[in-house]
Motif scaffolding. Structure first.
Motif, short mmCIF file in Angstrom:
data_model
loop_
_atom_site.label_atom_id
_atom_site.label_comp_id
_atom_site.label_asym_id
_atom_site.label_seq_id
_atom_site.Cartn_x
_atom_site.Cartn_y
_atom_site.Cartn_z
N GLU A 26 0.84 -1.19 0.00
CA GLU A 26 0.00 0.00 0.00
C GLU A 26 0.88 1.25 0.00
O GLU A 26 0.63 2.20 -0.73
CB GLU A 26 -0.89 -0.02 1.26
CG GLU A 26 -2.12 0.84 1.12
CD GLU A 26 -2.79 1.04 2.48
OE1 GLU A 26 -3.24 2.16 2.73
OE2 GLU A 26 -2.82 0.08 3.27
N PHE A 27 1.93 1.21 0.82
CA PHE A 27 2.83 2.35 0.91
C PHE A 27 3.53 2.60 -0.44
O PHE A 27 3.65 3.73 -0.90
CB PHE A 27 3.89 2.11 2.00
CG PHE A 27 4.82 3.27 2.19
CD1 PHE A 27 4.46 4.33 3.01
CD2 PHE A 27 6.04 3.32 1.55
CE1 PHE A 27 5.31 5.41 3.19
CE2 PHE A 27 6.90 4.40 1.71
CZ PHE A 27 6.52 5.44 2.54
N ASN A 29 2.44 1.77 -3.38
CA ASN A 29 1.47 2.37 -4.31
C ASN A 29 1.24 3.84 -3.98
O ASN A 29 1.12 4.67 -4.88
CB ASN A 29 0.13 1.61 -4.26
CG ASN A 29 0.24 0.27 -4.98
OD1 ASN A 29 1.00 0.14 -5.93
ND2 ASN A 29 -0.51 -0.71 -4.51
N ASP A 30 1.19 4.13 -2.69
CA ASP A 30 1.01 5.52 -2.25
C ASP A 30 2.12 6.41 -2.81
O ASP A 30 1.86 7.52 -3.26
CB ASP A 30 1.07 5.61 -0.71
CG ASP A 30 -0.29 5.32 -0.08
OD1 ASP A 30 -1.21 4.93 -0.82
OD2 ASP A 30 -0.41 5.48 1.15
N ASP A 33 1.72 6.86 -6.56
CA ASP A 33 0.61 7.79 -6.77
C ASP A 33 1.02 9.21 -6.42
O ASP A 33 0.68 10.16 -7.13
CB ASP A 33 -0.59 7.42 -5.89
CG ASP A 33 -1.31 6.17 -6.39
OD1 ASP A 33 -0.98 5.73 -7.51
OD2 ASP A 33 -2.18 5.66 -5.67
N ALA A 34 1.76 9.32 -5.30
CA ALA A 34 2.16 10.65 -4.82
C ALA A 34 2.97 11.37 -5.90
O ALA A 34 2.77 12.55 -6.15
CB ALA A 34 2.98 10.51 -3.54
N HIS A 66 0.07 14.02 2.14
CA HIS A 66 -0.69 12.80 1.89
C HIS A 66 -2.19 13.12 1.98
O HIS A 66 -2.62 13.82 2.89
CB HIS A 66 -0.31 11.74 2.94
CG HIS A 66 -0.78 10.36 2.61
ND1 HIS A 66 -2.10 9.97 2.78
CD2 HIS A 66 -0.13 9.27 2.14
CE1 HIS A 66 -2.21 8.70 2.41
NE2 HIS A 66 -1.04 8.26 2.02
#
Ligand code: C2E
Ligand code: MG
Ligand code: MG
Ligand code: MG
Length: 282
Positions: A26-27, A29-30, A33-34, A66
């Motif tokens: 998840e991180f 992907n974050d 995305d970021a 975030h």
């Protein structure tokens, strides 16, 4: 014992591990995305000459806004990026963004000083790092004098030959190198003689009480004397009070940065500051 051998003795599925893995995914992907969504941003903190109070540099400091978690500190997410092998991706983005920003300011008729870019150990030690820097500078039409790289002393303790080769290449390109958080690592001082470094940055930990604590004062004085002897420039980080600044001036520290002059600022604010600075200097 019997109990713990029971259900768990053949654990194909460890819920704790699984949740850690999914958190990591998840991180990751974050982070991707970021980068795409522009949640990462560079703030800039002025670096000043002690004697003249002239602007000599701007340190680029990563910020992550975030969408759910709010502003995340680089002290928290940079180590995770390193561990996940994502620091190269983000590190290149940081260098490229700093170069682009330098150009934008020049195009706006301003004269930005050199931008200091933090480089993580992992990133610096990766083969081809110097070539990557060279490529980004040329793609972004940035002179080597537009940036300075900050590395930490622990990096130098790793692979001496790789480090020296990389530093030499970077020096040949014309880049300046600063040793960040100096005094907090564990490496031997002999590297200072062998590595082509330009500036020692005295860690905030020693600056915080340099004017009130005899041990911290002694450490600062020793670092300043060492730098003088080796012909290195010195910059104190985290200067917050007039007392600290007076001490540093008296002991011959050349440069400083810290809340006493300015916190790290977003781009628009730096731009106003640069415009104001030009007006004053003219
Ligand atoms: P650093 O490179 O030693 O940066 C200095 C830190 O001290 C920054 O924290 C800055 O905001 C803070 N600081 C500056 N002046 C003062 C002061 O007067 N008082 C206090 N209390 N703090 C002050 P920040 O921005 O949270 O960054 C923390 C660390 O994260 C940096 O330490 C650096 O190691 C890392 N970092 C930040 N940006 C990047 C980046 O783009 N790449 C990499 N690899 N690391 C980064
Ligand atoms: Mg730094
Ligand atoms: Mg530092
Ligand atoms: Mg520091």
């Amino acid at each position: 014992r019997a109990k713990s051998n029971g259900r768990g003795h053949c654990q194909l599925f460890d819920p704790a591990l699984a949740s850690e893995i999914s958190e990591r995914l998840e991180f990751e992907n974050d982070v991707r995305d970021a980068l795409e969504r522009g949640e990462l941003e560079l703030f800039y903190q002025p670096q000043m000459e002690v004697d003249s109070d002239r602007l000599v540099g701007l340190e680029a400091l990563l910020r992550w806004q975030h969408p759910d978690k709010g502003m995340i500190s680089p002290a928290v997410f940079v180590p995770i990026l390193e561990e996940l092998g994502l620091i190269d991706l983000v590190g290149e983005w940081v260098l490229r963004t700093a170069c682009q920003q330098h150009r934008v300011w020049r195009n706006h008729g301003l004269r930005p000083p050199r931008i200091a870019v933090n480089v993580s150990g992992r990133q610096f030690l990766r083969p081809g790092f110097a070539e990557t820097v060279e490529r980004i500078l040329s793609e972004e039409l940035a002179a080597a004098t537009a940036v300075e790289l900050e590395i930490t002393e622990t990096v130098l303790a790793h692979d001496t030959d790789v480090c020296i080769a990389t530093l030499r290449r970077l020096k040949r390109l014309g880049l300046e190198i600063a040793l960040d958080d100096f005094g907090t690592g564990y490496s031997s001082m002999s590297y200072l003689k062998r590595f082509p470094i330009d500036t020692l940055k005295i860690d905030r930990a020693f600056v915080a009480e340099c004017d009130s604590n005899a041990e911290d004062a002694a450490i600062c004085i020793a670092i300043l004397s060492l730098a003088r002897g080796l012909g290195l420039k010195t910059l104190a980080e985290g200067v917050e009070t007039p007392g600290q600044l007076a001490f540093l001036r008296q002991e011959g520290c050349q440069f400083y940065q810290g809340f006493i002059f300015s916190r790290p600022m977003p781009v628009q604010e730096v731009e106003r500051f640069l415009a104001e600075d030009e007006r004053v200097l003219r």
